[in-house]
Motif scaffolding. Structure first.
Motif, PDB file in Angstrom:
ATOM      1  N   PHE A  65       0.764  -1.116  -0.141  1.00  0.00           N
ATOM      2  CA  PHE A  65      -0.421   0.009  -0.371  1.00  0.00           C
ATOM      3  C   PHE A  65       0.514   0.918  -0.522  1.00  0.00           C
ATOM      4  CE2 PHE A  65      -4.034  -2.685   2.258  1.00  0.00           C
ATOM      5  CZ  PHE A  65      -3.975  -2.700   1.183  1.00  0.00           C
ATOM      6  N   ALA A  66       2.269   0.935   0.752  1.00  0.00           N
ATOM      7  CA  ALA A  66       2.826   2.425   1.120  1.00  0.00           C
ATOM      8  C   ALA A  66       3.386   2.385  -0.655  1.00  0.00           C
ATOM      9  CB  ALA A  66       4.089   2.319   1.815  1.00  0.00           C
ATOM     10  N   SER A  67       4.048   2.118  -1.251  1.00  0.00           N
ATOM     11  CA  SER A  67       4.356   1.761  -2.572  1.00  0.00           C
ATOM     12  C   SER A  67       3.073   2.489  -3.467  1.00  0.00           C
ATOM     13  CB  SER A  67       4.837   0.852  -3.523  1.00  0.00           C
ATOM     14  OG  SER A  67       6.059  -0.061  -2.260  1.00  0.00           O
ATOM     15  N   ALA A  68       2.078   1.736  -3.278  1.00  0.00           N
ATOM     16  CA  ALA A  68       0.813   2.318  -3.896  1.00  0.00           C
ATOM     17  C   ALA A  68       0.445   3.928  -3.982  1.00  0.00           C
ATOM     18  CB  ALA A  68      -0.419   1.691  -3.847  1.00  0.00           C
ATOM     19  N   ALA A  69       0.797   4.226  -2.583  1.00  0.00           N
ATOM     20  CA  ALA A  69      -0.122   5.421  -2.380  1.00  0.00           C
ATOM     21  C   ALA A  69       1.147   6.627  -2.371  1.00  0.00           C
ATOM     22  CB  ALA A  69       0.188   5.626  -0.881  1.00  0.00           C
ATOM     23  N   GLU A  70       2.626   6.363  -2.905  1.00  0.00           N
ATOM     24  CA  GLU A  70       3.496   7.257  -3.608  1.00  0.00           C
ATOM     25  C   GLU A  70       3.607   7.007  -4.848  1.00  0.00           C
ATOM     26  OE1 GLU A  70       7.029   5.030  -1.376  1.00  0.00           O
ATOM     27  OE2 GLU A  70       6.823   5.909   0.148  1.00  0.00           O
ATOM     28  N   ALA A  71       2.733   5.902  -5.524  1.00  0.00           N
ATOM     29  CA  ALA A  71       2.965   6.333  -7.409  1.00  0.00           C
ATOM     30  C   ALA A  71       2.173   7.404  -7.464  1.00  0.00           C
ATOM     31  CB  ALA A  71       2.502   5.120  -7.640  1.00  0.00           C
ATOM     32  N   VAL A  72       1.039   7.843  -6.685  1.00  0.00           N
ATOM     33  CA  VAL A  72       0.084   9.230  -7.466  1.00  0.00           C
ATOM     34  C   VAL A  72       0.369  10.637  -7.254  1.00  0.00           C
ATOM     35  CG1 VAL A  72      -2.459  10.223  -6.752  1.00  0.00           C
ATOM     36  CG2 VAL A  72      -1.942   7.786  -6.592  1.00  0.00           C
ATOM     37  N   THR A  73       1.089  10.809  -8.339  1.00  0.00           N
ATOM     38  CA  THR A  73       2.094  11.573  -7.982  1.00  0.00           C
ATOM     39  C   THR A  73       1.128  13.400  -8.252  1.00  0.00           C
ATOM     40  OG1 THR A  73       2.295  11.659 -11.247  1.00  0.00           O
ATOM     41  CG2 THR A  73       3.857   9.753  -9.453  1.00  0.00           C
ATOM     42  N   LEU A 105      -6.237   1.729  -3.352  1.00  0.00           N
ATOM     43  CA  LEU A 105      -4.429   1.057  -3.100  1.00  0.00           C
ATOM     44  C   LEU A 105      -5.120  -0.364  -3.238  1.00  0.00           C
ATOM     45  CD1 LEU A 105      -3.197   3.398  -0.201  1.00  0.00           C
ATOM     46  CD2 LEU A 105      -3.265   3.613  -2.925  1.00  0.00           C
ATOM     47  N   VAL A 106      -4.578  -0.776  -4.533  1.00  0.00           N
ATOM     48  CA  VAL A 106      -4.416  -2.384  -4.792  1.00  0.00           C
ATOM     49  C   VAL A 106      -2.929  -3.147  -4.055  1.00  0.00           C
ATOM     50  CG1 VAL A 106      -5.082  -3.898  -6.191  1.00  0.00           C
ATOM     51  CG2 VAL A 106      -6.328  -1.950  -5.842  1.00  0.00           C
ATOM     52  N   ALA A 107      -2.877  -4.755  -3.650  1.00  0.00           N
ATOM     53  CA  ALA A 107      -1.942  -5.107  -3.569  1.00  0.00           C
ATOM     54  C   ALA A 107      -1.959  -6.576  -2.999  1.00  0.00           C
ATOM     55  CB  ALA A 107      -0.945  -4.373  -1.881  1.00  0.00           C
ATOM     56  N   PRO A 108      -1.053  -6.744  -3.434  1.00  0.00           N
ATOM     57  CA  PRO A 108      -1.593  -8.176  -3.532  1.00  0.00           C
ATOM     58  C   PRO A 108      -1.647  -8.824  -2.346  1.00  0.00           C
ATOM     59  CG  PRO A 108       0.815  -8.196  -4.642  1.00  0.00           C
ATOM     60  CD  PRO A 108       0.443  -6.487  -3.968  1.00  0.00           C
TER      61      PRO A 108
END
Length: 121
Positions: A65-73, A105-108
């Motif tokens: 989730f943290a990586s997904a959140a950071e990807a919203v630029t 946010l989507v995570a495996p």
């Protein structure tokens, strides 16, 4: 893996993530008005309505989730804002709605996470 193959794989991952996000939103009582809405320089993954609220939703799938959140630029936020302006300009029936900019946010191996009012424009 070649560049074209990697793009196809990423596209498919994105579609699966959007489908999971749409199901989550539906379970929470949202009506889905559009998926992959694009108009000129604006684009948004999902547009949903519930009551008098209209949500423009960006879906991000990453390993966590943290990586997904950071990807919203900031650039993506601006693109979503332009899509919202275009959508509202063509659909005056939504003029009185409260507009939010949400993220799913989507995570495996995890249920998707819906973040309301993730950013403001």
């Amino acid at each position: 893996m070649g560049g074209a193959e990697a793009r196809v794989r990423a596209f498919r991952l994105g579609l699966r993530a959007e489908t999971r996000a749409v199901w989550l939103l539906r379970l929470k009582g949202w009506s889905i008005l559009a998926r992959r809405f694009a108009d000129g320089p604006g684009e948004v993954d999902v547009i949903a309505a519930r009551g008098r609220t209209l949500a423009f939703v960006e879906v991000k799938a990453r390993g966590d989730f943290a990586s997904a959140a950071e990807a919203v630029t900031l650039r993506q936020q601006a693109r979503i804002g332009r899509a919202a302006e275009a959508f509202l300009a063509r659909r005056p029936a939504y003029a009185g709605y409260v507009v939010t900019f949400d993220v799913v946010l989507v995570a495996p191996g995890r249920l998707p996470r819906h973040i309301r009012n993730a950013f403001g424009l």
